[in-house]
Design an enzyme around this catalytic site. Structure first.
Site, PDB file in Angstrom:
ATOM      1  N   TYR A   1       6.096  14.894   3.927  1.00 34.98           N
ATOM      2  CA  TYR A   1       4.884  14.483   4.604  1.00 34.98           C
ATOM      3  C   TYR A   1       5.028  14.006   5.751  1.00 34.98           C
ATOM      4  O   TYR A   1       6.217  13.372   6.219  1.00 34.98           O
ATOM      5  CB  TYR A   1       4.098  13.582   3.672  1.00 34.98           C
ATOM      6  CG  TYR A   1       3.402  14.048   2.496  1.00 34.98           C
ATOM      7  CD1 TYR A   1       1.918  14.471   2.886  1.00 34.98           C
ATOM      8  CD2 TYR A   1       4.047  14.180   1.096  1.00 34.98           C
ATOM      9  CE1 TYR A   1       1.273  15.080   1.582  1.00 34.98           C
ATOM     10  CE2 TYR A   1       3.236  14.802   0.234  1.00 34.98           C
ATOM     11  CZ  TYR A   1       1.909  14.974   0.405  1.00 34.98           C
ATOM     12  OH  TYR A   1       1.307  15.832  -0.710  1.00 34.98           O
TER      13      TYR A   1
ATOM     14  N   ASP B   1      -5.354  15.167  -0.662  1.00 29.38           N
ATOM     15  CA  ASP B   1      -6.573  14.561  -0.847  1.00 29.38           C
ATOM     16  C   ASP B   1      -7.460  14.787   0.136  1.00 29.38           C
ATOM     17  O   ASP B   1      -7.170  15.514   1.281  1.00 29.38           O
ATOM     18  CB  ASP B   1      -6.330  13.116  -1.238  1.00 29.38           C
ATOM     19  CG  ASP B   1      -5.396  12.843  -2.463  1.00 29.38           C
ATOM     20  OD1 ASP B   1      -5.934  13.743  -3.487  1.00 29.38           O
ATOM     21  OD2 ASP B   1      -4.692  12.045  -2.262  1.00 29.38           O
TER      22      ASP B   1
END
Length: 514
Positions: free
Chosen positions: A182, A61
């Site tokens: 992540y 994002d």
């Protein structure tokens, strides 16, 4: 383009997402994918996005960076098709000899190609050679185009292709992946890392994460995800004392797939746990959809510290070139030096301020000002509905209660004459140890690296207002989003869906470069 061989290739892509709207192309602004396709078309490696069979592993994002992003697509090759192929067979050729699958970018391949000036007719003429003195085919060595260097010359400095490998025809960067990893970076400050790790441990396994994400109503109907690994790890040790205030840590979290803003929502909750505002068991409460079917109101953690660290595959091994890694190392080394020197200048300013002196009588006025700010901030957030707990850790007095706080402040810390002064470093220590205040600055939402700490009182998550349930949001869908959801559900096969899904992913994970 049709006269060239095309190879199915996976690219290893890195980028700094700070100035981009996200990775995936969007009509609303600048994205990483937009630059990638601009570069691919500029060097004539593809005709268009629609014809190159493109797939991506992660859809990061706005503001999120990546070290291990993987995309796959068909690229133009400099290696000619089969030596005995006719002109008709040469056109639109994809794939080819399986021996090319493991070919390293630095290695050459030997091919028989038509001699220049000789017109190729059919296989029989090619085999016989026509004129024995002048054979129709000659043997030459060919190396593949340097995809990394070609693309990096056309890409911005904050987007880089660092490696590539040929993959099987059915490989998908999305569906062949086994996991995504992540990392979310943060400073230790006053965070209790043991409590944060205890909370992170409760994420492991398969759960419904609808309370730890932003629900994408038009595209997602299943919010169950599996977390394989979640650890708080130390990245850098910058502290000179035992507190570790300046040390850099990260949450490293690995899952099969992630929901929209899932990691940032998880970090927001872990920060509350690390600050002592929530118990680690709050994670279990948020994962209990039967008891808590709607998400409590809380803000996500900032976007900039989040990095897609790795995309995992069972049968994918990238092949890296020393020349490419050399250039990238020089690029990142220069970038690192710039940031280190910039950080040193800022740290020098902090040390300079800590050496200044202030009057003790003026510090009391600052304490009262901070109390008033905390009280006003709590009222603006509607936090007056529960008893306000001030961040004073020494005496537990409430916000706005001046009498005992003032007396203690003067008698314990500032009993000397009002004309005396003390260093600003001593003042900062007293403000934190006695009153629980730190000089945090609240930046614009989504634009900061710092944690969620403020001087305002905290309302427990389970006592906060909640949003609509998934069922209520779904019933309220209208227009394009409703149509998209209906199309999404129409393609699903309710009968034996779990078996067919498992078979599909089992087949896709066998694809790759090995």
């Amino acid at each position: 383009m049709s006269k060239y061989r095309q190879r199915h290739v996976a690219l290893h892509v890195q980028y700094d997402g700070a100035k981009y709207l996200g990775f995936a192309s969007s009509p609303g602004g600048e994205t990483v994918e937009q630059h990638l396709f601009d570069a691919l078309t500029r060097v004539n490696l593809i005709e268009s996005r629609q014809t190159c069979g493109y797939s991506r592993c992660g859809r990061t994002d706005k503001g999120v960076s990546a070290l291990g992003q993987v995309v796959a697509l068909w690229l133009r090759s400099s290696i000619p098709p089969s030596s005995q192929a006719t002109s008709d067979e040469i056109s639109n050729v994809k794939g080819g000899d399986e021996s090319l699958l493991g070919l390293h970018p630095e290695d050459a391949v030997t091919c028989s190609v038509p001699r220049k000036g000789k017109k190729q007719t059919d296989n029989r003429e090619a085999t016989s050679g026509g004129n024995e003195d002048e054979p129709s085919f000659v043997t030459k060595e060919f190396k593949e185009m340097d995809y990394c260097q070609m693309l990096n010359r056309c890409l911005p400095d904050d987007i880089r292709v660092i490696g590539w490998t040929a993959v099987t025809d059915e490989f998908s960067a999305r569906f062949s992946a086994t996991h995504r990893t992540y990392r979310y970076f943060f400073l230790k400050k006053d965070l209790d890392l043991e409590r944060m790790q205890s909370a992170a441990d409760l994420l492991l396994g398969e759960h419904d994460f609808r309370n730890l994400c932003k629900m994408d109503m038009a595209n997602v109907t299943n919010f169950r995800r599996e977390i394989i690994y979640a650890k708080i790890i130390q990245i850098a040790n910058h502290s000179q004392g035992a507190s570790g205030w300046d040390d850099v840590y990260a949450l490293e979290i690995r899952g099969v797939a992630f929901l929209w803003h899932m990691v940032r929502c998880i970090m927001a909750v872990l920060f509350l746990v690390g600050e002592g505002k929530e118990q680690p068991q709050i994670v279990s409460s948020l994962l209990d959809i039967d008891t808590l079917p709607a998400k409590p109101d809380y803000s996500m953690a900032p976007d900039l510290p989040l990095v897609l660290h790795e995309c995992g595959f069972d049968r994918l091994r990238f092949k890296y070139q020393p020349s490419v890694l050399w250039d990238l190392t020089a690029h990142y080394q220069a970038l690192w030096e710039d940031h280190i020197l910039a950080a040193a200048r800022v740290r020098n300013s902090l040390l300079y301020l800590r050496g200044l002196s202030v009057r003790k009588q003026d510090v009391l006025g600052l304490v009262q000002l901070l109390d008033e700010k905390a009280k006003r901030g709590s009222k603006r957030k509607g936090e007056g509905v529960v008893s306000l707990q001030n961040k004073r850790v020494a005496d537990g007095t409430s916000i706005g209660s001046k009498s005992r706080a003032t007396e203690e402040c003067i008698s314990v810390n500032y009993e000397c004459a009002t004309t005396k002064s003390e260093s600003w470093l001593e003042v900062l220590d007293n403000l934190h140890n006695v009153h629980g205040y730190r000089p945090y600055k609240n930046a614009d939402k989504g634009k900061k690296y710092s944690t969620t700490s403020t001087v305002a009182a905290h309302i427990p998550l389970l006592q906060r207002p909640r949003g609509d349930t998934y069922e209520a949001k779904r019933a309220n869908l209208k227009g394009i989003k409703k149509e998209r959801l209906e199309r999404h559900e129409a393609v699903r096969k309710p009968e034996d869906a779990s078996k067919s899904t498992a078979d599909f992913f089992g087949k896709m994970r066998c694809q790759g470069s090995l």
